[in-house]
Scaffold this motif. Structure first.
Motif, PDB file in Angstrom:
ATOM      1  N   ASP A 220       0.832  -1.200   0.000  1.00  0.00           N
ATOM      2  CA  ASP A 220       0.000   0.000   0.000  1.00  0.00           C
ATOM      3  C   ASP A 220       0.869   1.253   0.000  1.00  0.00           C
ATOM      4  N   ILE A 221       0.980   1.895  -1.162  1.00  0.00           N
ATOM      5  CA  ILE A 221       1.724   3.162  -1.255  1.00  0.00           C
ATOM      6  C   ILE A 221       0.820   4.223  -1.850  1.00  0.00           C
ATOM      7  N   TRP A 222       0.675   5.311  -1.120  1.00  0.00           N
ATOM      8  CA  TRP A 222       0.094   6.530  -1.682  1.00  0.00           C
ATOM      9  C   TRP A 222       1.079   7.656  -1.430  1.00  0.00           C
ATOM     10  N   ALA A 223       1.372   8.414  -2.485  1.00  0.00           N
ATOM     11  CA  ALA A 223       2.309   9.529  -2.381  1.00  0.00           C
ATOM     12  C   ALA A 223       1.602  10.831  -2.714  1.00  0.00           C
ATOM     13  N   ALA A 224       1.914  11.859  -1.967  1.00  0.00           N
ATOM     14  CA  ALA A 224       1.311  13.171  -2.213  1.00  0.00           C
ATOM     15  C   ALA A 224       1.836  13.804  -3.496  1.00  0.00           C
ATOM     16  N   SER A 225       3.068  13.487  -3.870  1.00  0.00           N
ATOM     17  CA  SER A 225       3.615  14.028  -5.116  1.00  0.00           C
ATOM     18  C   SER A 225       2.944  13.336  -6.299  1.00  0.00           C
ATOM     19  N   ASP A 226       2.764  14.079  -7.366  1.00  0.00           N
ATOM     20  CA  ASP A 226       1.990  13.569  -8.496  1.00  0.00           C
ATOM     21  C   ASP A 226       2.819  12.667  -9.411  1.00  0.00           C
ATOM     22  N   VAL A 227       2.127  11.989 -10.309  1.00  0.00           N
ATOM     23  CA  VAL A 227       2.760  11.102 -11.287  1.00  0.00           C
ATOM     24  C   VAL A 227       3.492  11.946 -12.332  1.00  0.00           C
ATOM     25  N   TYR A 228       4.733  11.555 -12.632  1.00  0.00           N
ATOM     26  CA  TYR A 228       5.484  12.210 -13.701  1.00  0.00           C
ATOM     27  C   TYR A 228       5.217  11.512 -15.039  1.00  0.00           C
ATOM     28  N   THR A 229       5.333  12.274 -16.109  1.00  0.00           N
ATOM     29  CA  THR A 229       5.280  11.693 -17.444  1.00  0.00           C
ATOM     30  C   THR A 229       6.575  10.934 -17.716  1.00  0.00           C
ATOM     31  N   VAL A 230       6.455   9.710 -18.194  1.00  0.00           N
ATOM     32  CA  VAL A 230       7.600   8.897 -18.585  1.00  0.00           C
ATOM     33  C   VAL A 230       7.354   8.421 -20.009  1.00  0.00           C
ATOM     34  N   THR A 231       8.318   8.627 -20.886  1.00  0.00           N
ATOM     35  CA  THR A 231       8.110   8.288 -22.301  1.00  0.00           C
ATOM     36  C   THR A 231       8.783   6.980 -22.700  1.00  0.00           C
ATOM     37  N   VAL A 280      20.748   0.284 -11.076  1.00  0.00           N
ATOM     38  CA  VAL A 280      20.058   1.491 -10.630  1.00  0.00           C
ATOM     39  C   VAL A 280      18.592   1.165 -10.358  1.00  0.00           C
ATOM     40  N   PHE A 281      18.100   1.723  -9.256  1.00  0.00           N
ATOM     41  CA  PHE A 281      16.680   1.714  -8.938  1.00  0.00           C
ATOM     42  C   PHE A 281      16.224   3.159  -8.991  1.00  0.00           C
ATOM     43  N   ALA A 282      15.177   3.440  -9.750  1.00  0.00           N
ATOM     44  CA  ALA A 282      14.672   4.804  -9.884  1.00  0.00           C
ATOM     45  C   ALA A 282      13.200   4.848  -9.524  1.00  0.00           C
ATOM     46  N   SER A 283      12.801   5.927  -8.863  1.00  0.00           N
ATOM     47  CA  SER A 283      11.390   6.146  -8.561  1.00  0.00           C
ATOM     48  C   SER A 283      11.089   7.629  -8.661  1.00  0.00           C
ATOM     49  N   THR A 284       9.957   7.944  -9.278  1.00  0.00           N
ATOM     50  CA  THR A 284       9.535   9.341  -9.350  1.00  0.00           C
ATOM     51  C   THR A 284       8.775   9.753  -8.094  1.00  0.00           C
ATOM     52  N   MET A 285       8.661   8.857  -7.128  1.00  0.00           N
ATOM     53  CA  MET A 285       8.182   9.205  -5.791  1.00  0.00           C
ATOM     54  C   MET A 285       9.395   9.511  -4.908  1.00  0.00           C
ATOM     55  N   GLY A 286       9.143  10.035  -3.715  1.00  0.00           N
ATOM     56  CA  GLY A 286      10.262  10.239  -2.800  1.00  0.00           C
ATOM     57  C   GLY A 286      10.312  11.566  -2.084  1.00  0.00           C
ATOM     58  N   ALA A 287       9.309  12.425  -2.267  1.00  0.00           N
ATOM     59  CA  ALA A 287       9.253  13.667  -1.480  1.00  0.00           C
ATOM     60  C   ALA A 287       9.205  13.328   0.001  1.00  0.00           C
ATOM     61  N   SER A 288       9.600  14.274   0.836  1.00  0.00           N
ATOM     62  CA  SER A 288       9.635  14.001   2.275  1.00  0.00           C
ATOM     63  C   SER A 288       8.265  13.583   2.798  1.00  0.00           C
ATOM     64  N   VAL A 289       7.189  14.183   2.286  1.00  0.00           N
ATOM     65  CA  VAL A 289       5.852  13.789   2.731  1.00  0.00           C
ATOM     66  C   VAL A 289       5.456  12.433   2.157  1.00  0.00           C
ATOM     67  N   TYR A 326       9.544  12.627  13.138  1.00  0.00           N
ATOM     68  CA  TYR A 326       9.597  12.975  11.717  1.00  0.00           C
ATOM     69  C   TYR A 326       8.323  13.726  11.364  1.00  0.00           C
ATOM     70  N   GLU A 327       8.470  15.014  11.112  1.00  0.00           N
ATOM     71  CA  GLU A 327       7.343  15.864  10.738  1.00  0.00           C
ATOM     72  C   GLU A 327       7.718  16.623   9.465  1.00  0.00           C
ATOM     73  N   PRO A 328       7.578  15.955   8.313  1.00  0.00           N
ATOM     74  CA  PRO A 328       8.059  16.545   7.058  1.00  0.00           C
ATOM     75  C   PRO A 328       7.252  17.762   6.617  1.00  0.00           C
ATOM     76  N   THR A 329       7.936  18.639   5.923  1.00  0.00           N
ATOM     77  CA  THR A 329       7.324  19.844   5.363  1.00  0.00           C
ATOM     78  C   THR A 329       6.700  19.513   4.016  1.00  0.00           C
ATOM     79  N   MET A 330       5.526  20.049   3.748  1.00  0.00           N
ATOM     80  CA  MET A 330       4.888  19.857   2.459  1.00  0.00           C
ATOM     81  C   MET A 330       5.771  20.430   1.358  1.00  0.00           C
ATOM     82  N   PHE A 331       5.801  19.741   0.230  1.00  0.00           N
ATOM     83  CA  PHE A 331       6.673  20.195  -0.848  1.00  0.00           C
ATOM     84  C   PHE A 331       6.234  21.553  -1.395  1.00  0.00           C
ATOM     85  N   GLY A 332       7.182  22.232  -1.997  1.00  0.00           N
ATOM     86  CA  GLY A 332       6.944  23.557  -2.561  1.00  0.00           C
ATOM     87  C   GLY A 332       8.252  24.332  -2.615  1.00  0.00           C
TER      88      GLY A 332
END
Length: 346
Positions: A220-231, A280-289, A326-332
């Motif tokens: 179960d993963i939900w991330a606040a950061s949005d999905v990036y376009t990958v081509t 390499v392992f890459a993920s477009t998720m990973g913001a502090s929140v 751990y109290e992360p700051t919302m991205f921006g």
């Protein structure tokens, strides 16, 4: 015999001068001893004896908060020795995420076994960048999060030998720079509606059925950061997780099925010219929140074992309990905590 004349005014001035000298010397010593990086010794665990360097350096997704938290998990629960590097404004030795040309301690990569990065639009001096380049030439494993697809942004007039790392590089063999060359993709666009839609992770069915160990315990993963376009992430990439945009910024928000799915976590190999092949392992998720998600933290821990060729040691459900608060700051942009020293992230 008369006592020698005592000039009390001169003595007072001399004493004051001594006090000032001592204060200045003490301040200089403190400045010289000031931490410019964090280090956590590895405890008991499969990772004992392995060294991981985590490099924070983005101006939006608060990697300066998220990576120290991950470092403590990796050292405390899994035994890895971890070192965290930060973007530092040298004027006051403060952690300033939008200071893009200084990350002290890059030499720690020389004896690192693996690196975890979350970078965005950096232009580091050659004396720092050479350690990262040598790390990649050695074919060492890399975990790259969120904006690391566009980690570097060199000025048009740059004469640096590392300008080819630029996210829109046109150098032969380095077209679209580090992101495309090493991770499989550079920055393209926001596929989800930024700061309006989040990311619901959907495990790849083939990899789940094959019991890919990187997915151990990941449900179960939900991330606040949005999905990036990958081509196109390349034929040798293995997609582990696809991202669906959610119509809202909470974990229970419904999926927006009008938008297609995009890869949000994958593995692949890389190699620099004349260098060794690396993982390499890459993920477009990973913001502090995003890292409030237990299973996202577990995914990254599992990927660490995988990168180090330690797949048999990946736990069925890796311990990822947060060490300390751990109290992360919302991205921006420009909403990072100001006046922060490296020691504030211990």
């Amino acid at each position: 015999m008369k006592a020698p004349f005592l000039n009390t005014k001169s003595c007072s001035l001399s004493f004051l001068a001594v006090l000032v000298f001592v204060a200045l010397t003490g301040s200089l010593c403190m400045a010289q001893q000031e931490k410019l990086m964090l280090h956590f010794d590895g405890g008991d665990g499969p990772g004992n004896g392995k060294k991981i360097v985590l490099i924070a350096g983005d101006d939006e997704y608060r990697s300066e908060e998220g990576l120290p938290m991950l470092a403590k998990i990796l050292s405390t629960h899994h035994g890895f020795s971890t070192t965290v590097l930060f973007p530092i404004n040298p004027e006051k030795n403060e952690v300033v995420p939008n200071y893009k040309s200084n990350i002290p301690g890059m030499e720690a990569l020389e004896d690192a076994d693996l690196a975890i990065i979350l970078l965005r639009f950096r232009e580091l001096p050659d004396e720092q960048m050479r350690y990262f380049d040598a790390f990649l030439k050695a074919g060492k494993p890399l975990i790259a999060l969120r904006t690391s697809t566009h980690a570097f942004n060199y000025s048009a007039e740059s004469k640096s030998p590392y300008a080819k790392y630029h996210w829109q590089s046109k150098s032969p063999g380095w077209e679209k720079g580090f992101g495309k060359k090493i991770l499989g993709e550079t920055w393209v666009a926001h596929h989800g509606h930024h700061a309006v839609e989040g990311t619901r992770a959907l495990l790849d069915g083939i990899q789940a059925a094959a019991k890919n160990p990187i997915l151990n315990g990941v449900k179960d993963i939900w991330a606040a950061s949005d999905v990036y376009t990958v081509t196109d992430i390349g034929d040798d990439a293995t997609v582990l997780i696809h991202g669906a945009s959610t119509s809202g910024m909470t974990p229970d928000a419904p999926i927006n099925w009008e938008k297609s799915l995009m890869p949000v976590a994958w593995t692949k190999s890389y190699a620099l010219e004349g260098g060794k092949k690396g993982r390499v392992f890459a993920s477009t998720m990973g913001a502090s929140v995003d890292l409030l998600s237990e299973d996202l933290r577990r995914l990254i821990v599992n990927a660490t074992y995988w990168g180090l060729d330690m797949e048999p040691m990946i736990p069925e459900k890796a311990e990822v309990f947060i060490v300390g608060s751990y109290e992360p700051t919302m991205f921006g942009f420009d909403n990072f905590r100001t006046g922060m020293k490296v020691s504030d992230f211990e």
